[in-house]
Design a protein around this motif. Structure first.
Motif, PDB file in Angstrom:
ATOM      1  N   PRO A 197      32.459 -39.453 -18.380  1.00 56.98           N
ATOM      2  CA  PRO A 197      32.217 -39.337 -19.817  1.00 56.98           C
ATOM      3  C   PRO A 197      31.303 -40.466 -20.295  1.00 56.98           C
ATOM      4  N   PHE A 198      30.641 -40.226 -21.420  1.00 55.77           N
ATOM      5  CA  PHE A 198      29.720 -41.218 -21.985  1.00 55.77           C
ATOM      6  C   PHE A 198      29.983 -41.342 -23.476  1.00 55.77           C
ATOM      7  N   LYS A 212      25.416 -40.347 -15.126  1.00 55.62           N
ATOM      8  CA  LYS A 212      25.826 -39.173 -14.351  1.00 55.62           C
ATOM      9  C   LYS A 212      26.792 -38.349 -15.195  1.00 55.62           C
ATOM     10  N   LEU A 213      26.348 -37.157 -15.588  1.00 49.82           N
ATOM     11  CA  LEU A 213      27.068 -36.334 -16.551  1.00 49.82           C
ATOM     12  C   LEU A 213      27.423 -34.982 -15.949  1.00 49.82           C
ATOM     13  N   PRO A 214      28.507 -34.379 -16.403  1.00 45.02           N
ATOM     14  CA  PRO A 214      28.938 -33.099 -15.831  1.00 45.02           C
ATOM     15  C   PRO A 214      28.056 -31.945 -16.284  1.00 45.02           C
ATOM     16  N   GLY A 215      27.937 -30.938 -15.416  1.00 42.06           N
ATOM     17  CA  GLY A 215      27.177 -29.744 -15.775  1.00 42.06           C
ATOM     18  C   GLY A 215      27.896 -28.862 -16.773  1.00 42.06           C
ATOM     19  N   ALA A 216      29.217 -28.999 -16.861  1.00 39.15           N
ATOM     20  CA  ALA A 216      30.010 -28.348 -17.914  1.00 39.15           C
ATOM     21  C   ALA A 216      30.420 -29.444 -18.886  1.00 39.15           C
ATOM     22  N   ARG A 267      28.602 -26.499 -22.896  1.00 39.27           N
ATOM     23  CA  ARG A 267      28.305 -25.560 -21.803  1.00 39.27           C
ATOM     24  C   ARG A 267      29.498 -25.559 -20.862  1.00 39.27           C
ATOM     25  N   ASP A 268      30.023 -24.366 -20.526  1.00 43.54           N
ATOM     26  CA  ASP A 268      31.171 -24.311 -19.639  1.00 43.54           C
ATOM     27  C   ASP A 268      30.728 -24.023 -18.208  1.00 43.54           C
ATOM     28  N   ALA A 269      31.700 -23.929 -17.299  1.00 42.38           N
ATOM     29  CA  ALA A 269      31.396 -23.772 -15.882  1.00 42.38           C
ATOM     30  C   ALA A 269      30.724 -22.436 -15.570  1.00 42.38           C
ATOM     31  N   ASN A 270      30.828 -21.473 -16.460  1.00 38.71           N
ATOM     32  CA  ASN A 270      30.195 -20.162 -16.275  1.00 38.71           C
ATOM     33  C   ASN A 270      28.857 -20.043 -16.990  1.00 38.71           C
ATOM     34  N   LYS A 329      31.169 -35.568 -22.725  1.00 39.41           N
ATOM     35  CA  LYS A 329      32.406 -35.547 -21.950  1.00 39.41           C
ATOM     36  C   LYS A 329      32.540 -34.215 -21.237  1.00 39.41           C
ATOM     37  N   PRO A 330      33.309 -34.183 -20.155  1.00 35.19           N
ATOM     38  CA  PRO A 330      33.504 -32.906 -19.464  1.00 35.19           C
ATOM     39  C   PRO A 330      34.160 -31.882 -20.377  1.00 35.19           C
ATOM     40  N   LEU A 331      33.716 -30.640 -20.257  1.00 34.29           N
ATOM     41  CA  LEU A 331      34.312 -29.573 -21.043  1.00 34.29           C
ATOM     42  C   LEU A 331      35.599 -29.135 -20.368  1.00 34.29           C
ATOM     43  N   GLN A 332      36.699 -29.234 -21.079  1.00 31.85           N
ATOM     44  CA  GLN A 332      38.008 -28.894 -20.514  1.00 31.85           C
ATOM     45  C   GLN A 332      38.204 -27.381 -20.472  1.00 31.85           C
TER      46      GLN A 332
END
Length: 307
Positions: free
Chosen positions: A103-104, A177-181, A257-260, A304-307
């Motif tokens: 997270p940032f 380094k940030l999450p793709g979702a 943006r979510d994992a899909n 932050k990562p999308l839960q």
């Protein structure tokens, strides 16, 4: 008698999902019964606490995959059962595996932007304003021609004039380094009813690939969601209507943006854009803020990562 291959497939999958979930809690799936019941055995897994949880999950999934592969080799279970088990485990891994991305958050409360986090200016002028109602990381650019199609290479300094008072736009970025979702947002105050503010999450050393949300005051498309690649900018969705936030108050612009690949844009918590894109894979490399004309005070930037 093994009845697993004769059970209804839907029921079998439900049982498998329950088995995997239980195994991920207890670490016991496919372990020999003697090992699981040994009273004096040394624990294989340590308690899942803090940042160790992601590593423990990865190890457990790797162990389960190895045991499934061994069961296939030894023909120790129904092939249909093992296929369903692998599929269920892969789905669980895709949905819950903890990313290496972090997270940032930066609210510029320390009065500077060159450390913790380290932002770098590539165009225009930026400074932290801690006074009055307008506070945060501030950038001011005179009204320019339409610069909404700015593409990559924005991480490279744009020359002396571009970094001075005569700049056509202002750009600043930070590596992270940030999450793709993700859920990415900025809280800001806007003063001038022209130009625009762009929040981008990027991939690559020169921000060649981006997901970008743009606020465009005075435009008949007040918000735009874009994907940027070497081939140009593609509009994924837009809010068709004027939006004017120059009321002296702080507003929050959020892109998710979510994992899909499902994406949304929210303004002050209200849904403005729905879209979808799966073309950018993996984690992202940083945050890019671009002022294409106007006066903006960025009070907070977060991802932050999308839960």
């Amino acid at each position: 008698m093994d009845n697993s291959s004769h059970a209804p497939r839907g029921l079998r999958k439900a049982l498998l999902a329950s088995a995997v979930s239980a195994a991920l809690i207890t670490g016991s799936l496919l372990l020999p019964a003697a090992d699981a019941q040994a009273e004096n055995a040394v624990p294989t897994y340590q308690p899942w606490t803090g940042t160790t949880q992601g590593k423990a999950t990865q190890k457990l999934i790797a162990d389960l995959k190895a045991k499934i592969a061994q069961a296939e080799k030894d023909q120790a279970a129904s092939p249909d059962f093992l296929d369903d088990l692998k599929k269920t485990l892969n789905e669980y891994e895709a949905a819950t595996m903890v990313s290496q991305a972090q997270p940032f958050l930066d609210n510029f409360s320390d009065g500077e932007f060159t450390t913790n986090a380290t932002w770098k200016v590539t165009a225009g002028q930026w400074q932290v304003d801690k006074s009055g109602s307008n506070r945060g990381l501030v950038s001011k650019i005179r009204q320019q021609a339409n610069l909404n199609n700015l593409l990559g290479n924005l991480l490279n300094p744009q020359g002396t004039q571009q970094q001075g008072t005569g700049a056509q736009y202002a750009a600043i970025y930070t590596k992270a380094k940030l999450p793709g979702a993700f859920t990415a947002s900025t809280k800001f105050t806007s003063k001038d009813r022209y130009g625009g503010l762009q929040l981008s999450l990027y991939q690559g050393a020169s921000a060649q690939n981006q997901y970008r949300v743009a606020y465009q005051p005075g435009n008949n498309q007040g918000l735009m969601l874009q994907k940027v690649t070497a081939n140009g900018a593609t509009t994924l969705g837009a809010y068709n209507g004027a939006i004017n936030l120059e009321d002296g108050g702080a507003h929050e612009l959020t892109m998710t943006r979510d994992a899909n690949g499902k994406m949304t844009v929210l303004l002050d918590g209200q849904l403005a854009i729905n879209a979808s894109d799966t073309s950018l894979k993996g984690d992202l490399d940083g945050i890019l803020i671009t002022n294409v004309g106007g006066s903006y005070w960025l009070r907070e930037v977060s991802v932050k990562p999308l839960q």
